[in-house]
Design a protein around this motif. Structure first.
Motif, PDB file in Angstrom:
ATOM      1  N   VAL A 229       0.858  -1.186   0.000  1.00  0.00           N
ATOM      2  CA  VAL A 229       0.000   0.000   0.000  1.00  0.00           C
ATOM      3  C   VAL A 229       0.895   1.237   0.000  1.00  0.00           C
ATOM      4  N   ALA A 230       0.727   2.088  -1.001  1.00  0.00           N
ATOM      5  CA  ALA A 230       1.561   3.287  -1.135  1.00  0.00           C
ATOM      6  C   ALA A 230       0.713   4.526  -0.947  1.00  0.00           C
ATOM      7  N   LEU A 231       1.323   5.545  -0.379  1.00  0.00           N
ATOM      8  CA  LEU A 231       0.688   6.855  -0.270  1.00  0.00           C
ATOM      9  C   LEU A 231       1.295   7.781  -1.312  1.00  0.00           C
ATOM     10  N   ILE A 232       0.444   8.476  -2.040  1.00  0.00           N
ATOM     11  CA  ILE A 232       0.884   9.579  -2.889  1.00  0.00           C
ATOM     12  C   ILE A 232       0.369  10.861  -2.260  1.00  0.00           C
ATOM     13  N   SER A 233       1.283  11.706  -1.878  1.00  0.00           N
ATOM     14  CA  SER A 233       0.961  12.956  -1.189  1.00  0.00           C
ATOM     15  C   SER A 233       0.981  14.103  -2.179  1.00  0.00           C
ATOM     16  N   LYS A 378      -0.408  -2.795  -4.655  1.00  0.00           N
ATOM     17  CA  LYS A 378      -1.740  -3.371  -4.797  1.00  0.00           C
ATOM     18  C   LYS A 378      -2.841  -2.358  -4.503  1.00  0.00           C
ATOM     19  N   HIS A 379      -2.451  -1.219  -3.930  1.00  0.00           N
ATOM     20  CA  HIS A 379      -3.444  -0.197  -3.578  1.00  0.00           C
ATOM     21  C   HIS A 379      -2.735   1.143  -3.401  1.00  0.00           C
ATOM     22  N   LEU A 380      -3.370   2.222  -3.827  1.00  0.00           N
ATOM     23  CA  LEU A 380      -2.864   3.575  -3.615  1.00  0.00           C
ATOM     24  C   LEU A 380      -3.812   4.340  -2.713  1.00  0.00           C
ATOM     25  N   GLY A 401      -3.330   1.238 -12.663  1.00  0.00           N
ATOM     26  CA  GLY A 401      -4.033  -0.015 -12.830  1.00  0.00           C
ATOM     27  C   GLY A 401      -4.332  -0.734 -11.530  1.00  0.00           C
ATOM     28  N   VAL A 402      -4.438   0.006 -10.416  1.00  0.00           N
ATOM     29  CA  VAL A 402      -4.773  -0.592  -9.112  1.00  0.00           C
ATOM     30  C   VAL A 402      -5.845   0.257  -8.439  1.00  0.00           C
ATOM     31  N   PRO A 403      -6.617  -0.331  -7.520  1.00  0.00           N
ATOM     32  CA  PRO A 403      -7.612   0.467  -6.787  1.00  0.00           C
ATOM     33  C   PRO A 403      -6.944   1.631  -6.061  1.00  0.00           C
TER      34      PRO A 403
END
Length: 482
Positions: A229-233, A378-380, A401-403
């Motif tokens: 799980v990644a965070l884009i700030s 797998k998720h942003l 291409g991920v939720p």
């Protein structure tokens, strides 16, 4: 209303915000004040005018406390405040803790090198960060969080304390006497002084709690702790990060920073400098006609631009934006560019192209980090004001291409501040419990697979190759205009 509260203090590049939460994570009230326009004394320099960070924060505090009182809250019911201020800046203080020189912003090229004394810095006693400065303003203490020292600082990220290696100090051109004492995230830095209390409108004695650098605090406040799980700030600097357990020494495609949880680490790849600033720039420079249309329709200019851009096909019919309005330190000659114009293109195409350019840039950086970590995304989770845009959220989902989801509280740094503050005063038993109470998940966006396939082709065949073709021209241009 509940009778116990936590305060999140979040100062970014463009605004200062103070948010008061109850212990279940509900926002009780907030105050917000825009910072003044940055001083640019010369190309690639950037300074905050006068004492702007503190002046803006005072306004935000007063707004929050006024609204808190109107809702029946009492200052004595605030258990603690967590403080998160812009990272990667350099602050020079006098012996008494006042500014000896304007705060040097992270976009300034001087931050690419170790501290070096010049005549303009007369009277400097301490070299610190923005969080160290605001901590002193609030508490009178010369203390700071250990987790906001990024760049040319002799910080030991294994021990979470200043380095004991003389060579580390020498390379940073600093001595131990020039820097502040440090504490770990979730520990108390000091208490609001009587003088500060009079200036900001809160009771004296409230504990001021250390957090980390702003992106790490956002990651904690977004709840992005699970693997993959990644965070884009979405800030003036757009960053992407994942949590980890090891201080990786030889990473090639990301930096291991201290997380906002002591002993944890945050892996962050390269991002977009002046990312959301570019969107504001577009609105301000080209939005006069759009503003009139927005007023006629009774909507904000941002909502109008998003509506118009939603009708533009994925890929903007060939219009591509390269986000180098503020170039990276290793290629200072680079500049922003829009290429591919033809007669089909409108302001809506330009606006959507700016959004798509951010998503492409972040994907290319993040893919390298994911490959090196051997953990695919797998998720942003998207945080920041830009997460309010359904269009922008869907573009991220389609490009990656991920939720992709956003939380109820888009500015997750304030939530992270409250989590650290709550841990310091034992309002929560664990960080996991605090996250469960304060982080509230919001809308989720599912990728359009047809758009994802098209974006992949556009990225691989065109976007990833743009710099290699533009760089020679921009290298020739730079000495002529800079």
């Amino acid at each position: 209303m509940s009778n116990q509260y936590l305060m999140g203090v979040d100062v970014g590049t463009q605004s200062a915000k103070v948010v008061i939460f109850d212990l279940d994570g509900n926002v009780v009230c907030e105050g917000k004040q825009s910072l003044r326009k940055m001083d640019i004394p010369a190309p690639l320099l950037a300074e905050h005018p006068d004492d702007d960070l503190w002046d803006s924060l005072k306004v935000a505090f007063h707004q929050a406390m006024t609204r808190f009182a109107q809702r029946g809250g009492k200052g004595s019911e605030i258990l603690a405040m967590g403080v998160c201020i812009i990272r990667c800046c350099r602050v020079l203080l006098k012996e008494n803790g006042e500014l000896a020189y304007p705060v040097i912003n992270w976009m300034d090229k001087r931050l690419n090198k170790p501290y070096e004394y010049i005549d303009a810095y007369q009277g400097v006693r301490y070299v610190t960060t923005t969080s160290g400065y605001i901590t002193h303003r609030l508490t009178g203490e010369f203390k700071d969080t250990c987790a906001n020292y990024i760049g040319w600082w002799p910080m030991d990220n294994d021990t979470l304390d200043w380095s004991t290696d003389p060579e580390a100090w020498k390379s940073c051109n600093l001595t131990r006497e020039q820097v502040l004492d440090v504490v770990k995230p979730g520990e108390i830095l000091g208490y609001v002084t009587e003088q500060a209390a009079r200036q900001i409108g809160v009771p004296a004695g409230i504990p001021v709690v250390a957090t980390a650098h702003d992106k790490a605090v956002e990651a904690l406040g977004a709840g992005s702790l699970d693997e993959g799980v990644a965070l884009i700030s979405l800030g003036t600097y757009i960053g992407a990060m994942v949590h980890g357990h090891a201080n990786v020494k030889d990473a090639r495609n990301f930096w291991p920073f201290q997380a906002s949880i002591p002993g944890r680490y945050l892996y962050e790849c390269m991002g977009v400098r002046r990312g959301m600033w570019t969107i504001s720039w577009f609105r301000d420079q080209f939005g006069a006609a759009a503003l009139a249309d927005a007023n006629d329709q009774g909507v904000s200019i941002e909502e109008l631009l998003n509506r118009e851009a939603s009708a533009v096909p994925a890929g903007c019919e060939g219009l591509i934006t390269v986000h180098d309005w503020a170039p990276p330190s290793e290629a200072e000659f680079r500049k922003g560019a829009m290429i591919g114009f033809d007669g089909r293109h409108t302001r809506a195409h330009m606006y959507r192209s700016v959004l798509e350019g951010i998503a492409f840039t972040m994907k290319n950086h993040m893919d390298k980090m994911a490959e090196e970590l051997k953990v695919p995304f797998k998720h942003l989770i998207i945080s920041g004001g830009g997460a309010n845009s359904d269009l922008f959220m869907q573009i991220f989902a389609d490009v990656f291409g991920v939720p992709t989801s956003r939380n109820v509280m888009k500015g997750s740094a304030s939530v992270g501040c409250a989590i650290n503050a709550g841990m310091a005063v034992k309002a929560f038993d664990s960080y996991e419990q605090a996250i469960g109470k304060l982080v509230k998940m919001g809308d989720k966006f599912t990728p359009n697979l047809e758009h994802h396939q098209f974006y992949n082709a556009l990225n691989e065949q065109v976007y990833q190759k743009v710099n290699r073709h533009l760089d020679p021209l921009l290298q020739a241009l730079s000495p002529l205009v800079d």
